[in-house]
Design a protein around this motif. Sequence first.
Motif, short mmCIF file in Angstrom:
data_model
loop_
_atom_site.label_atom_id
_atom_site.label_comp_id
_atom_site.label_asym_id
_atom_site.label_seq_id
_atom_site.Cartn_x
_atom_site.Cartn_y
_atom_site.Cartn_z
N LYS A 112 34.00 40.52 35.96
CA LYS A 112 35.67 39.46 34.83
C LYS A 112 35.24 38.23 35.93
O LYS A 112 36.45 37.59 35.86
CB LYS A 112 36.81 40.19 34.91
N THR A 132 34.07 35.07 37.72
CA THR A 132 33.60 34.43 36.80
C THR A 132 32.35 33.82 38.04
O THR A 132 33.02 33.43 38.81
CB THR A 132 34.83 33.76 36.53
N VAL A 134 39.61 36.71 33.06
CA VAL A 134 39.23 36.71 33.61
C VAL A 134 40.09 37.22 35.19
O VAL A 134 41.41 37.03 35.72
CB VAL A 134 38.14 35.52 34.13
#
Length: 510
Positions: A22, A24, A489
């Motif tokens: 997660k 990014t 995220v």
Amino acid sequence: MMRILSCLILSVVCFMPAIAQKVTPLWQDFITAKAQGKTPILPDFSYAGYHFSESEIPSLSGKKVFNVVDFGAKPNDDVYDDDAIQKTIDAAEKNVGGGVVFFPAGKFLLAKDNDSTRQVRISKSNIVLKGSGSGLGGTEIYQDKMRINGRQILFKPAGNAQNRLTTITKNAERESFWLEVENTAQLKIGMDVVLKHRSEEFTRLYFSPLVLKSQWTRLFGKDGGMLINEIHTIEKIEGNRVKFKNPIHFDLILVKSAAFELLNYNSIEECGIEDVRFTSNWKTYPEAFVHHKNAIHDYAYEAVGMEYVKNSWVRNCEFQDWNEGLFIRSGYQVSVLNVNFTGKKGHASVHARTGYGVLIKNCNFNDAQHHGAGTGYSAVNTVITQCTLGTDQNIDIHSGQPFATLYDDIQGGVFYNLGGPEPGHPHHAKYLVLWNFRHQSAKEQHYNFWDLVRRRNYSIALPFLVGFQSNQKVTFENVGINEFQGHEVLPRSLFEAQLQLRLTGKNIAE
């Protein structure tokens, strides 16, 4: 110039597959670019808030206190306190080093008439309005009569003439700190300046290859164009080169039709408001709010204005029953912290225009105004983080091409009906970043952010969506980047992660 990712397209949304990781790619790019001295895809939003969030808002201990009661104000009666409060402020302004204008517990009355030119005015630095708490049993400042387009408490310097100091002689990249200028004779280290430009020629270069609609008439003609109005502090001067403390957030490309200039920025500093509940008589007006119905609905009761203020703040306050709560124009390094907006629905909550580095953090908007926290009209590096909005309460990007804006770790809110007249569109220029934004709407939504056929009240140049989540189905056209839609995220707060990286070198997403 902006680097293009493989998923950066104009009319098709790039949905990245749901995978376990997660953290990014945009954050990874930012970390790598900073380490290598390159230009990251993301703006560095960490230069926001009081002293760019490098120091805490100071304690008021040791500052001279001026109690409004000592100058004739009386809480909890039917006598208006405007004059007594102004006398208290005037006394504090005469004191070397300013002072704390203190309000004991109780209700203080403002606005005995409808004269919108009458205001409680603060025009010098180092003045803090301090109440005894924003909850029940604390300090309440109440506007009685409506004063259309008249903010009741206004922080603004007495004089604000701007003069050209020099012109820019060489292109500069976005996220850089250095400029080459014609001469530095009028520049000094520590000076605050405005980097200013406006021309149709540059505007077309800036938005290319996006097509500009003919209805956006303020962008065109001899006096038209997107207004660049970035505020910076000079950190170094080397020959004809100047280094700023805070980064430039656009690619500066010289054009023939108009110069890029540095002008002086005049402000008052170290001003604040703490621990006050602001209320008004809007709650008794015999109509429910209708957006843009008339001037009464939009502007009858307006609480606080802060214009040309630097290193200043509003914290631990409540704005209850207002058409407009807090308006900030040309603010530089301003923090709005732990503020609640409640009561009868009105027009605007907190709005930042034409400044750099306004931070709105830990605020709750409760659907109390049509517009939640917002920005507009050339503002740069506005950060709204860790805030809550109501279902179908829109964020406020009020036209006039602000750029490099961050909505970060937000619960609630939508993007439609952003406001502003069509001649002033698009609502936002490049680098609107929506990071872990949890969209809350009663119905499914589809956003076409650059519609050349229909008028859209959310015309935004290639926004970035990272970790976008929603309670209803939401689809997009004309986005810039869309990473991990439907998933939270890391880092959860982009602002906090960028700030910690800048101040400590630590990557909090690891």
